[in-house]
Design an enzyme around this catalytic site. Structure first.
Site, PDB file in Angstrom:
ATOM      1  N   HIS A 158       1.073  -1.254   0.055  1.00  0.00           N
ATOM      2  CA  HIS A 158      -0.200  -0.248   0.259  1.00  0.00           C
ATOM      3  C   HIS A 158       0.585   1.294  -0.144  1.00  0.00           C
ATOM      4  O   HIS A 158       1.871   1.384   1.063  1.00  0.00           O
ATOM      5  CB  HIS A 158      -0.809  -0.014   1.020  1.00  0.00           C
ATOM      6  CG  HIS A 158      -1.506   0.893   1.267  1.00  0.00           C
ATOM      7  ND1 HIS A 158      -3.402   1.004   0.604  1.00  0.00           N
ATOM      8  CD2 HIS A 158      -1.786   2.843   1.964  1.00  0.00           C
ATOM      9  CE1 HIS A 158      -3.449   2.648   0.602  1.00  0.00           C
ATOM     10  NE2 HIS A 158      -2.669   3.240   1.539  1.00  0.00           N
ATOM     11  N   ASP A 213     -15.426   1.822   7.609  1.00  0.00           N
ATOM     12  CA  ASP A 213     -13.693   3.064   7.141  1.00  0.00           C
ATOM     13  C   ASP A 213     -14.677   4.076   5.588  1.00  0.00           C
ATOM     14  O   ASP A 213     -14.381   5.267   5.987  1.00  0.00           O
ATOM     15  CB  ASP A 213     -13.123   2.368   6.521  1.00  0.00           C
ATOM     16  CG  ASP A 213     -11.724   3.422   5.945  1.00  0.00           C
ATOM     17  OD1 ASP A 213     -11.645   4.530   6.908  1.00  0.00           O
ATOM     18  OD2 ASP A 213     -11.913   3.326   4.728  1.00  0.00           O
ATOM     19  N   ARG A 237     -14.877  12.358   7.917  1.00  0.00           N
ATOM     20  CA  ARG A 237     -13.789  12.887   8.305  1.00  0.00           C
ATOM     21  C   ARG A 237     -13.177  13.960   7.252  1.00  0.00           C
ATOM     22  O   ARG A 237     -13.249  15.286   7.944  1.00  0.00           O
ATOM     23  CB  ARG A 237     -12.541  12.041   8.543  1.00  0.00           C
ATOM     24  CG  ARG A 237     -12.836  10.882   9.827  1.00  0.00           C
ATOM     25  CD  ARG A 237     -11.234   9.702   9.467  1.00  0.00           C
ATOM     26  NE  ARG A 237     -10.289  10.391   9.545  1.00  0.00           N
ATOM     27  CZ  ARG A 237      -9.372   9.683   8.657  1.00  0.00           C
ATOM     28  NH1 ARG A 237      -9.977   8.616   8.193  1.00  0.00           N
ATOM     29  NH2 ARG A 237      -8.905  10.096   8.585  1.00  0.00           N
ATOM     30  N   SER A 287      -8.213   3.828   9.292  1.00  0.00           N
ATOM     31  CA  SER A 287      -8.282   3.172   8.108  1.00  0.00           C
ATOM     32  C   SER A 287      -7.817   2.583   6.661  1.00  0.00           C
ATOM     33  O   SER A 287      -8.523   2.071   6.292  1.00  0.00           O
ATOM     34  CB  SER A 287      -8.501   4.598   7.700  1.00  0.00           C
ATOM     35  OG  SER A 287      -8.962   5.239   6.490  1.00  0.00           O
ATOM     36  N   LYS A 305      -7.905  -1.519   5.829  1.00  0.00           N
ATOM     37  CA  LYS A 305      -9.046  -2.140   4.167  1.00  0.00           C
ATOM     38  C   LYS A 305      -7.712  -3.507   4.097  1.00  0.00           C
ATOM     39  O   LYS A 305      -8.277  -4.662   3.989  1.00  0.00           O
ATOM     40  CB  LYS A 305      -8.775  -0.897   2.586  1.00  0.00           C
ATOM     41  CG  LYS A 305      -9.985  -0.285   3.196  1.00  0.00           C
ATOM     42  CD  LYS A 305      -9.873   0.979   2.719  1.00  0.00           C
ATOM     43  CE  LYS A 305      -8.893   2.343   3.235  1.00  0.00           C
ATOM     44  NZ  LYS A 305      -8.939   3.897   2.922  1.00  0.00           N
TER      45      LYS A 305
HETATM   46  N1  URA Z   1      -6.151   6.473   2.739  1.00  0.00           N
HETATM   47  C1  URA Z   1      -7.314   6.016   3.556  1.00  0.00           C
HETATM   48  O1  URA Z   1      -6.929   4.908   3.087  1.00  0.00           O
HETATM   49  N2  URA Z   1      -7.305   6.815   4.822  1.00  0.00           N
HETATM   50  C2  URA Z   1      -7.046   7.722   4.864  1.00  0.00           C
HETATM   51  O2  URA Z   1      -6.839   8.608   6.625  1.00  0.00           O
HETATM   52  C3  URA Z   1      -5.721   8.646   4.538  1.00  0.00           C
HETATM   53  C4  URA Z   1      -5.584   8.378   3.342  1.00  0.00           C
END
Ligand code: URA
Length: 454
Positions: free
Chosen positions: A93, A172, A179, A194, A198
């Protein structure tokens, strides 16, 4: 494992949770799971959740609270099990940057070096790009796959990249949207939970994180990037995963191109051994960390892993792996063999150095914004994008330039947008110094965390 919540949870209430967070008292595991479950089920209203998010933004979370929040969000939807597809699931990621086409090169390398990859990726949002949009520059490429198609392609080719399934970490999805409009995006525990929720829901057993740092990244300073990297590594370890976080420079675009089809072209050139040195270095580094994270890797030493990653480029096997993935996902392999067949913009313009000197600054964030303004990215979910447009940055920080040397090439499909982007690039994006400039190293730091079981 999702914890069995006790009967006492029935008596929990939101106000008590808000009071505790406001007064800096640690929340219990039950309280965090309860809050996330109720919010996902639309039983806690946005105004209360917004208050809670702001309390977290201001007061932070302990390590244990952050891990609980991550797991609660991961378990709010589907938990993907890849065990019948790959022997060990390694994921990567990037926290998001400009010109970051790393997945297109790294994943074929890793897959061809003996570590199969079945990955779900995202689309672009704001000034940073997304792997799925880049791949969809290729005619016919299908990123929306059924679970059966996803598994079949992974088994056939040891490599598949698809868009995220609809029900991955829905908590999320809701929280991120909230947010975004309540000034609570830049909180380290909220960003870390967050991202990691995932990854955990996507079935990763080991995760390599590229934590971008600098003007073009979420984290502007090395200190912030360190805190985010450390928090994500700790979450992963506490959740039983091996996590490597590589902190990398994002003060200038990665490689040369920013824009979907242009980035696919650059990724193909890199897979053919003709990539720009910064991009190649990052790809080999991330690939090597992914390889040594897997017990199925033929090598366990980082330098050896980099060597076999380089070999996979040199001998063409990584290129073939990518080409086969494109073919199996419905894409046109002729465009991979001849990238000039990828979408090309109608108009081009260049920007030249107005004076001689040393490149002191290239604002990656502004370049990312300019690509969005050209139509190559999206402001909000679902916006259409133009795959052909983008910007080539032809110099790097520290380069010596003479007056008139080319700095940028802009690709556009609309005269007004082209004029706007070139004007913007000329005025706001670069600085030339009279004195030599030392660029930030590309790889700034690496943090590796392993649970006891590894
Ligand atoms: N990427 C994400 O998936 N979540 C965040 O809060 C910031 C960047």
């Amino acid at each position: 494992m999702k914890p069995q919540l006790p009967e006492s949870m029935k008596t929990l209430n939101v106000i008590e949770i808000l009071v505790r967070k406001r007064d800096k008292i640690e929340l219990s595991t039950e309280q965090i799971y309860w809050l996330i479950e109720r919010y996902t089920a639309d039983k806690v209203p946005d105004y209360q959740m917004a208050a809670w998010l702001m309390a977290v933004q201001l007061n932070g979370m302990t390590r244990r609270e952050t891990v609980d929040l991550t797991l609660a969000m991961a378990h709010s939807g589907d938990m993907i099990d890849l065990s019948d597809v790959v022997p060990f699931a390694v994921d990567k990621h990037s926290t998001g940057g400009v010109g970051d086409k790393t997945s297109l090169v790294v994943l074929p390398i890793v897959a061809t070096c003996g570590v199969p990859v079945a990955k779900m990726s995202g689309r672009s949002l704001g000034h940073t790009g997304g792997t799925i949009d880049k791949l969809e520059s290729i005619r016919g490429f299908r990123a929306e796959l059924t679970p059966e198609q996803f598994k079949n392609i992974a088994r056939k080719n040891q490599l598949v990249i698809a868009s995220q399934s609809g029900n991955l970490a829905p908590a999320d999805k809701k929280l991120y949207a909230l947010r975004d409009v309540t000034a609570t995006v830049p909180s380290i525990p909220l960003i870390a939970s967050s991202i990691m929720s995932k990854k955990l829901a996507g079935g990763a057993q080991a995760i390599v994180l590229d934590v971008k740092c600098g003007e073009g990244a979420f984290m502007r300073t090395i200190d912030e990037a360190h805190q985010l990297a450390r928090t994500m590594v700790d979450i992963g370890v506490d959740a039983g995963r091996r996590v490597t976080a590589v902190i990398t420079d994002m003060n200038q675009p990665l490689g040369i191109t920013a824009g979907n089809a242009l980035e696919v072209r650059e990724a193909i050139e890199t897979l053919r051994g003709e990539g720009p040195s910064d991009f190649v270095e990052l790809c080999l580094t991330i690939a090597a960390h992914m390889l040594i994270a897997s017990p199925h890797s033929p090598v366990q030493n980082f330098e050896e892993a980099k060597t076999i990653a380089q070999q996979a480029i040199t001998d063409g096997t990584a290129f073939n792996k990518f080409r086969e993935m494109v073919r199996l996902q419905g894409g046109d392999p002729n465009q991979i063999d001849d990238p000039t067949l990828l979408p090309q913009a109608r108009l081009q313009d260049t920007i030249a150095a107005p004076k001689s000197g040393y490149i002191a600054k290239i604002d990656a964030r502004q370049i990312g914004r300019a690509v969005v303004d050209l139509g190559g990215g999206r402001e909000k979910k679902g916006d259409p994008i133009d795959h052909a447009v983008g910007i080539e940055t032809l110099v790097k920080i520290g380069d010596k330039v003479e007056v008139g040397d080319l700095l940028f090439r802009v690709h556009a499909n609309d005269e007004d947008r082209l004029a706007m982007a070139t004007g913007w690039l000329e005025q706001h994006v670069f600085e030339i110094s009279d004195h030599p400039v030392e660029p930030q190293p590309l790889i700034i730091d690496t943090i590796i965390g392993k649970p006891q079981s590894f």
